[in-house]
Design a protein around this motif. Sequence first.
Motif, PDB file in Angstrom:
ATOM      1  N   LEU A 108       0.896  -1.074   0.015  1.00 54.66           N
ATOM      2  CA  LEU A 108      -0.105  -0.051  -0.035  1.00 54.66           C
ATOM      3  C   LEU A 108       0.874   1.286   0.063  1.00 54.66           C
ATOM      4  CD1 LEU A 108      -2.994   1.201   0.331  1.00 54.66           C
ATOM      5  CD2 LEU A 108      -2.429   1.146   2.828  1.00 54.66           C
ATOM      6  N   GLU A 109       0.584   2.096  -0.900  1.00 50.91           N
ATOM      7  CA  GLU A 109       1.471   3.486  -1.068  1.00 50.91           C
ATOM      8  C   GLU A 109       0.568   4.833  -0.442  1.00 50.91           C
ATOM      9  OE1 GLU A 109       4.176   4.231  -4.386  1.00 50.91           O
ATOM     10  OE2 GLU A 109       2.530   5.862  -4.747  1.00 50.91           O
ATOM     11  N   LEU A 110       1.228   5.296   0.487  1.00 52.40           N
ATOM     12  CA  LEU A 110       0.644   6.538   1.108  1.00 52.40           C
ATOM     13  C   LEU A 110       1.149   7.609   0.653  1.00 52.40           C
ATOM     14  CD1 LEU A 110      -0.700   5.022   4.517  1.00 52.40           C
ATOM     15  CD2 LEU A 110      -1.707   5.076   2.517  1.00 52.40           C
ATOM     16  N   LYS A 111       0.783   8.907   0.559  1.00 49.68           N
ATOM     17  CA  LYS A 111       1.476   9.936   0.229  1.00 49.68           C
ATOM     18  C   LYS A 111       1.181  11.012   1.230  1.00 49.68           C
ATOM     19  CE  LYS A 111       1.674   9.292  -4.835  1.00 49.68           C
ATOM     20  NZ  LYS A 111       1.625   9.849  -6.180  1.00 49.68           N
ATOM     21  N   HIS A 179       8.873   2.778   5.058  1.00 54.93           N
ATOM     22  CA  HIS A 179       8.445   1.596   4.548  1.00 54.93           C
ATOM     23  C   HIS A 179       7.932   0.875   5.769  1.00 54.93           C
ATOM     24  CE1 HIS A 179       9.955   1.536   0.342  1.00 54.93           C
ATOM     25  NE2 HIS A 179      10.824   2.331   0.889  1.00 54.93           N
ATOM     26  N   LEU A 180       6.763   0.696   5.960  1.00 49.96           N
ATOM     27  CA  LEU A 180       6.105   0.034   7.082  1.00 49.96           C
ATOM     28  C   LEU A 180       5.579  -1.307   6.953  1.00 49.96           C
ATOM     29  CD1 LEU A 180       3.917   2.870   8.361  1.00 49.96           C
ATOM     30  CD2 LEU A 180       6.397   2.657   9.031  1.00 49.96           C
ATOM     31  N   ILE A 181       5.305  -2.167   7.761  1.00 46.89           N
ATOM     32  CA  ILE A 181       4.904  -3.416   7.550  1.00 46.89           C
ATOM     33  C   ILE A 181       3.693  -3.720   8.752  1.00 46.89           C
ATOM     34  CG2 ILE A 181       5.363  -5.946   7.845  1.00 46.89           C
ATOM     35  CD1 ILE A 181       8.108  -5.460   6.945  1.00 46.89           C
ATOM     36  N   LEU A 182       2.441  -3.876   8.296  1.00 45.77           N
ATOM     37  CA  LEU A 182       1.119  -4.097   8.805  1.00 45.77           C
ATOM     38  C   LEU A 182       0.955  -5.688   8.992  1.00 45.77           C
ATOM     39  CD1 LEU A 182      -0.967  -2.924  10.477  1.00 45.77           C
ATOM     40  CD2 LEU A 182      -2.432  -2.887   8.347  1.00 45.77           C
ATOM     41  N   VAL A 183       0.925  -6.258  10.122  1.00 51.43           N
ATOM     42  CA  VAL A 183       0.841  -7.608  10.447  1.00 51.43           C
ATOM     43  C   VAL A 183      -0.551  -8.061  10.908  1.00 51.43           C
ATOM     44  CG1 VAL A 183       1.820  -9.750  11.416  1.00 51.43           C
ATOM     45  CG2 VAL A 183       3.338  -7.890  10.563  1.00 51.43           C
ATOM     46  N   THR A 195       0.598  -9.991   6.168  1.00 54.09           N
ATOM     47  CA  THR A 195       1.405  -8.843   6.228  1.00 54.09           C
ATOM     48  C   THR A 195       0.961  -8.045   5.061  1.00 54.09           C
ATOM     49  OG1 THR A 195       3.167  -9.744   5.203  1.00 54.09           O
ATOM     50  CG2 THR A 195       3.459  -9.872   7.709  1.00 54.09           C
ATOM     51  N   SER A 196       1.297  -6.616   5.278  1.00 53.32           N
ATOM     52  CA  SER A 196       0.860  -5.793   4.188  1.00 53.32           C
ATOM     53  C   SER A 196       1.956  -4.655   4.263  1.00 53.32           C
ATOM     54  CB  SER A 196      -0.506  -5.200   4.403  1.00 53.32           C
ATOM     55  OG  SER A 196      -0.508  -4.177   3.429  1.00 53.32           O
ATOM     56  N   ARG A 197       2.742  -4.398   3.118  1.00 55.55           N
ATOM     57  CA  ARG A 197       3.792  -3.494   3.213  1.00 55.55           C
ATOM     58  C   ARG A 197       3.358  -2.076   2.847  1.00 55.55           C
ATOM     59  NH1 ARG A 197       5.644  -7.651   0.260  1.00 55.55           N
ATOM     60  NH2 ARG A 197       5.416  -6.603  -1.588  1.00 55.55           N
ATOM     61  N   ILE A 198       3.403  -1.125   3.653  1.00 59.60           N
ATOM     62  CA  ILE A 198       2.965   0.007   3.538  1.00 59.60           C
ATOM     63  C   ILE A 198       4.196   0.964   3.065  1.00 59.60           C
ATOM     64  CG2 ILE A 198       1.675   2.090   4.845  1.00 59.60           C
ATOM     65  CD1 ILE A 198       0.483   0.068   6.469  1.00 59.60           C
ATOM     66  N   ARG A 199       4.106   1.671   1.893  1.00 61.88           N
ATOM     67  CA  ARG A 199       4.983   2.728   1.544  1.00 61.88           C
ATOM     68  C   ARG A 199       4.491   3.935   1.638  1.00 61.88           C
ATOM     69  NH1 ARG A 199       6.385   4.663  -3.661  1.00 61.88           N
ATOM     70  NH2 ARG A 199       8.794   5.084  -3.801  1.00 61.88           N
ATOM     71  N   VAL A 200       4.967   4.718   2.419  1.00 57.19           N
ATOM     72  CA  VAL A 200       4.601   5.961   2.725  1.00 57.19           C
ATOM     73  C   VAL A 200       5.548   7.043   2.072  1.00 57.19           C
ATOM     74  CG1 VAL A 200       4.012   7.828   4.710  1.00 57.19           C
ATOM     75  CG2 VAL A 200       3.594   5.443   5.224  1.00 57.19           C
ATOM     76  N   VAL A 201       5.167   7.614   1.025  1.00 55.48           N
ATOM     77  CA  VAL A 201       5.764   8.560   0.331  1.00 55.48           C
ATOM     78  C   VAL A 201       5.627  10.061   0.963  1.00 55.48           C
ATOM     79  CG1 VAL A 201       6.330   9.471  -1.944  1.00 55.48           C
ATOM     80  CG2 VAL A 201       5.747   7.267  -1.663  1.00 55.48           C
TER      81      VAL A 201
END
Length: 796
Positions: A108-111, A179-183, A195-201
Amino acid sequence: MRYSVPEELEKGSFVGNIAKDLGLDPQDLTERGVRIVSRGRTQLFALNPRSGSLVTAGRIDREELCAQSARCLVNFNILLEDKLSIYSVEVEITDINDNAPRFGVEELELKISETTTPGFRIPLKSAHDADVGENTLQKYELNSNDHFSLDVRRGMDGNKYPELVLERSLDREEEAVHHLILVALDGGDPIRSGTSRIRVVVQDVNDNAPVFTQPEYRVSVPENMPVGTQILKVTATDADEGYNAQVAYFLEKNPEETSEIFELKSTSGGITITKSLDYEDAKFHEIDIEAQDGPGLLSRTKVIVTVLDVNDNAPEFYMTSATSSVPEDSPPGTIIALFNVHDRDSGQNAFITCSLPENLPFKLERSVDNYHRLVTTRVLDREQFSSYNITVTAKDGGNPSLSTDAHILLQVADINDNPPTFPHTSYSAYIPENNLRGASIFSMMAYDPDSDDNAHVTYNLAEDTLQGAPLSSYISINSDTGVLYALRSFDYEQFRELQLYVTARDSGNPPLSSNVSLSLFVLDQNDNAPEILYPALPTDGSTGVELAPRSAEPGYLVTKVVAVDRDSGQNAWLSYHLLKASEPGLFAVGLHTGEVRTARALLDRDALKQSLVVAVQDHGQPPLSATVTLTVAVADSIPDVLADLGSLEVPAHPEASDVTLYLVVAVASVSCIFLAFVIVLLALRLRRWQTSRLLQASGSGLVGVPASQFVGVDGVRAFLQTYSHEVSLTADSRKSHVIFPQPNYADTLISQESCGKKDFLSDPQVLPEDKEETLSQVNSHRNIPVSCFSKINTFA
């Protein structure tokens, strides 16, 4: 009938005992036709006819059958065909934790703008677990980080929804992406997770200026780097992004020349050379560069370009002092030139060594600060080398090395250290006699290796005398050219050789000189006609008479013509010829002896007087000649001669006198008696030294004639002999008889002075009147030789 079975069992797994529950034996199931009846579903179960058990017909997935239902029941009927009885069966499929929680998206990419304030909450995608109960999703966990935290919110439907909470301000330049990892975790045993990888831009704002990678750039470039070469690339980074991070490069305005040497690419930051570098002009260059981003923030840096020396400059000469001329007697060590050598390069490239060609009388002396002196090593000799083109080579220490030549033209000044020198120690020259006055005889040249006045040679003759006269009256010399001239006409018969000494003197200070001898030989020319010595030509106009007896046999020697030639060699070789005779064929003349002999016997008819013309000719070119006329009296006795003498006439000859010679008896008698007496007296005293009087006997005709003139054809020295006829007078008769015996030979030439000035036959005044008296006087002197009838001959 109710049964319970967990999902995911293998096919054929036991579910329940149908036969027992129906009260039947297992064998009865087949006989009674027991079977499962379902309505259009896939049969999940089957009957085992042997055991009568209900078993699974395949793998059973509870989530596929019942999804998220809390209870999963499978209903079907069992038919007994024999009685057509129907029994209802319900099988509960229990859940096992065979599914992990699963997010809808794996990444998941977040800005978020970097200016977002802390506390900002961002909802996240929730996870889904197909299991139920405790096996389903129970909680969420977030990996540890400094900026975000996790908050789980329970919804109205009872589901859990995670939210991302901003705990601290973001800085995109510090960390542009988080870069975050949600478990998601369930409650099964064992626990399953998803898990879900979260990419916070972090979204950028232009809060950063471009920054160069180095605060100062340094680069070393050889000076011969080609134009257009990129020597360096500067890089500026902007922590921002996008347009905020678009960096452009610019040269800072600089009035110096550096901005014209280098070019900066505005987009790439590459620095290229636009103009040739020169280490000797500038050893380094400073370039100020600006980097600017899109909105206009900028930063600066400095580039220092160090120019490395390349051996591209040859050594250079700086002539401090140099002389163009040096005297040849300068001592060794004389300074010729002082010069400095410089190389614009540096280091080893500027290390200079100077050298000279070998075999030159010079050397180099090194002084301070690359100064050199060029000095002589020995005394110079201008006559050997009048000038030197000295090449001084300066060579640097580069690789490859460069060199420069300096040329020094040195003239060696002359001093008068060489006397004039003749090519030969002595000279010989020849000049024909009778030369013209002022004629050039010989040219002499002395060479002086000096120069200018020291080599200007003048010539002069040494003082001497020749035959009592100064030599300078015979020969002169041109003082400038050395040409000898004859001042008078030379006579071979006077002198044949001159010995001269010529002095050559230069014009130096002091002058030097040298001498050389010259032998000048006079060459004979045929300039003298033969000179007839006998018979001598009378001086009173009369002619001589030769006597020949009528009884003479052929070959009888009547007389001999004696002649000499004052010339020499071939010019003095004489030949005799009979040109004319009154009685041809009576007489003959010897070609080389000049002897006149009878060619035949004399006859009575032959005339008393015979006239002969004899020519004497030399062998010169052209030949010269002389003639003489002979008168021969043919008689057997003196009276015959005296009787016929009056009738003798002088023969016609161009050189004889026109006066007719009359021989009278009185003159002949008196003269013969007188002269005979004198001759007898002289002969007695002079007999011992007759030979020494040989030249005097010829009178003035031989005076001054050298003995070398009497040379015959065969080269043997000639001598003179006298032919003397003895005349005997008898008194026994009136007629006197002249007797002609064979001639006597004496190596003496009788002087005419002893016979008197006149021939007794040629002087009529001495003839007495009384013939008898004359005869008696003659008779008183019987047997006395009469020299007045002498004949002279020369034998070679």
